[in-house]
Design an enzyme around this catalytic site. Structure first.
Site, PDB file in Angstrom:
ATOM      1  N   TYR A  72       0.834  -1.203   0.000  1.00  0.00           N
ATOM      2  CA  TYR A  72       0.000   0.000   0.000  1.00  0.00           C
ATOM      3  C   TYR A  72       0.870   1.255   0.000  1.00  0.00           C
ATOM      4  O   TYR A  72       0.634   2.194  -0.767  1.00  0.00           O
ATOM      5  CB  TYR A  72      -0.921  -0.026   1.216  1.00  0.00           C
ATOM      6  N   HIS A  87       1.543   4.328  -3.065  1.00  0.00           N
ATOM      7  CA  HIS A  87       1.373   5.765  -2.867  1.00  0.00           C
ATOM      8  C   HIS A  87       2.645   6.567  -3.116  1.00  0.00           C
ATOM      9  O   HIS A  87       2.633   7.793  -2.996  1.00  0.00           O
ATOM     10  CB  HIS A  87       0.830   6.042  -1.463  1.00  0.00           C
ATOM     11  N   TYR A 124      -4.867  17.536   1.903  1.00  0.00           N
ATOM     12  CA  TYR A 124      -5.191  16.122   2.125  1.00  0.00           C
ATOM     13  C   TYR A 124      -3.934  15.364   2.529  1.00  0.00           C
ATOM     14  O   TYR A 124      -2.916  15.433   1.842  1.00  0.00           O
ATOM     15  CB  TYR A 124      -5.776  15.548   0.833  1.00  0.00           C
ATOM     16  N   TRP A 181      -8.758   3.915  -9.494  1.00  0.00           N
ATOM     17  CA  TRP A 181      -7.906   3.955  -8.310  1.00  0.00           C
ATOM     18  C   TRP A 181      -8.489   3.080  -7.202  1.00  0.00           C
ATOM     19  O   TRP A 181      -7.776   2.303  -6.572  1.00  0.00           O
ATOM     20  CB  TRP A 181      -7.737   5.398  -7.824  1.00  0.00           C
TER      21      TRP A 181
END
Length: 109
Positions: A22, A26, A45, A81
């Protein structure tokens, strides 16, 4: 999910064995995904991780979180996504459908 303050914090849960994958995913978020988030009103964000538990904490600012989420839901890039990310999460569904929004009860400005 609504936010009266414009600040939103949420939780999601990763499969502990997929945390590193994960994180790697990113390292290079698709430019069109970043553009869509911005266009849909997601600002400032950030994602945070508590690795041992696979706990993801998200924070963002937006004028209307329900609208911002709905606008993202209408984008093709978000669908792609979410499908790519689903295998990393405990619920094995689109991660944006598993967000648990936290209630803000104190803020020091």
């Amino acid at each position: 999910m609504t936010s009266e303050t414009g600040r939103v914090c949420f939780l999601m849960h990763l499969k502990p064995e997929r945390v590193e994958d994960y994180l790697a995913a990113h390292e290079t978020v698709w430019p069109e995904m970043l553009e869509a988030l911005t266009a849909c009103g997601w600002r400032n964000y950030s994602l945070f991780l508590q690795k041992e538990e696979g706990l993801v904490v998200g924070y963002l600012e937006t004028d209307d979180f329900d609208r911002a989420r709905a606008e993202m839901d209408r984008t093709d890039v978000n669908a792609r996504w979410q499908a790519t990310m689903a295998g990393f999460f405990a619920e094995e569904t689109a991660p944006d459908q598993t967000m648990v929004q936290l209630q803000e009860y104190f803020h020091l400005a």
